[in-house]
Design a protein around this motif. Structure first.
Motif, PDB file in Angstrom:
ATOM      1  N   THR A 183      65.415  46.239  87.321  1.00  0.00           N
ATOM      2  CA  THR A 183      65.297  47.162  88.377  1.00  0.00           C
ATOM      3  C   THR A 183      64.162  46.822  89.565  1.00  0.00           C
ATOM      4  O   THR A 183      63.116  46.341  89.120  1.00  0.00           O
ATOM      5  N   ARG A 187      62.889  50.488  93.610  1.00  0.00           N
ATOM      6  CA  ARG A 187      63.736  51.526  92.817  1.00  0.00           C
ATOM      7  C   ARG A 187      62.576  52.277  91.746  1.00  0.00           C
ATOM      8  O   ARG A 187      62.660  53.695  91.575  1.00  0.00           O
ATOM      9  N   LEU A 188      61.778  51.472  91.262  1.00  0.00           N
ATOM     10  CA  LEU A 188      60.772  51.911  90.177  1.00  0.00           C
ATOM     11  C   LEU A 188      59.851  52.958  90.992  1.00  0.00           C
ATOM     12  O   LEU A 188      59.244  54.073  90.519  1.00  0.00           O
ATOM     13  N   VAL A 190      60.368  54.493  93.730  1.00  0.00           N
ATOM     14  CA  VAL A 190      61.044  55.936  94.310  1.00  0.00           C
ATOM     15  C   VAL A 190      61.164  56.814  93.012  1.00  0.00           C
ATOM     16  O   VAL A 190      61.170  57.867  92.954  1.00  0.00           O
ATOM     17  N   GLU A 191      61.456  56.416  91.722  1.00  0.00           N
ATOM     18  CA  GLU A 191      61.698  57.165  90.726  1.00  0.00           C
ATOM     19  C   GLU A 191      60.570  57.571  90.073  1.00  0.00           C
ATOM     20  O   GLU A 191      60.695  58.614  89.337  1.00  0.00           O
ATOM     21  N   ASP A 192      59.496  56.811  89.979  1.00  0.00           N
ATOM     22  CA  ASP A 192      58.212  57.327  89.259  1.00  0.00           C
ATOM     23  C   ASP A 192      56.988  56.704  90.118  1.00  0.00           C
ATOM     24  O   ASP A 192      56.476  55.736  89.596  1.00  0.00           O
TER      25      ASP A 192
END
Length: 195
Positions: A183, A187-188, A190-192
């Protein structure tokens, strides 16, 4: 122009460079202006507009750019993907050409536009069966430095995308990079973001 009659347009997004130009993207639905009464097929096009200079590398803007004056603003307009600075964008959005030039294969590649900032940069993800690559497009004068940075990363042993052959040549305004497993940091975040 081009024998098209606008039916509807929609602003998609704008990009502002501090102390610089403003560029915007629009989705335009139109019909060919034809003679006779037969209904013409609707077309959906994407249009770029900028208040900035569109001459790249000291070259003139070319026939794909139309000047316009709207509401007192001098603008330059173009149909996507014919970005006047990112001149390899039409190639990078051609599934057959990418399959041939990047993967050395026939048939189309699957393409997705990951990022696009008009006149500045574009990233296209290309996949052909189980192979994937990322096509980074920048103004021509910025490409050698990007290639150098990636070579330094490769030589340092840092896990980084590898430069791939094919269209990553000075003749093509693109840098082709391998995909990495896992990942992405983006992306990491954005997600957390807290973690």
């Amino acid at each position: 122009s081009r024998g098209l009659r606008v039916q509807h347009w929609e602003h998609l997004r704008s990009h502002h460079r501090p102390e610089g130009a403003v560029s915007a993207l629009y989705r335009v639905q139109c019909r060919r202006a034809g003679q006779g009464t037969a209904p013409q097929a609707a077309l959906t096009l994407h249009l770029g507009a900028t208040t900035g200079d569109v001459a790249a590398d000291g070259a003139p803007a070319g026939p794909d750019v139309a000047p316009a004056r709207i509401a007192g603003l001098d603008l330059h307009l173009w149909f996507h993907p014919r970005d006047p600075v990112l001149r390899s964008l039409p190639w990078a959005t051609d599934a057959g050409a990418v399959a041939r030039d990047v993967f050395g294969a026939g048939g189309p590649a699957r393409l997705s536009l990951v990022a696009y900032r008009p006149l500045r940069r574009a990233v296209v993800r290309a996949q052909h069966f189980d192979e994937a690559a990322y096509l980074k497009l920048l103004p021509r004068e910025q490409l050698p430095a990007l290639r150098r940075r990636h070579r330094l990363l490769e030589d340092s042993g840092v896990p980084a995308p590898r430069l791939l052959p094919g269209a990553s040549t000075p003749a093509r305004d693109a840098v082709i990079l391998s995909a990495l497993p896992g990942t992405s940091l983006f992306r990491l975040l954005v997600e957390d973001a807290e973690a």
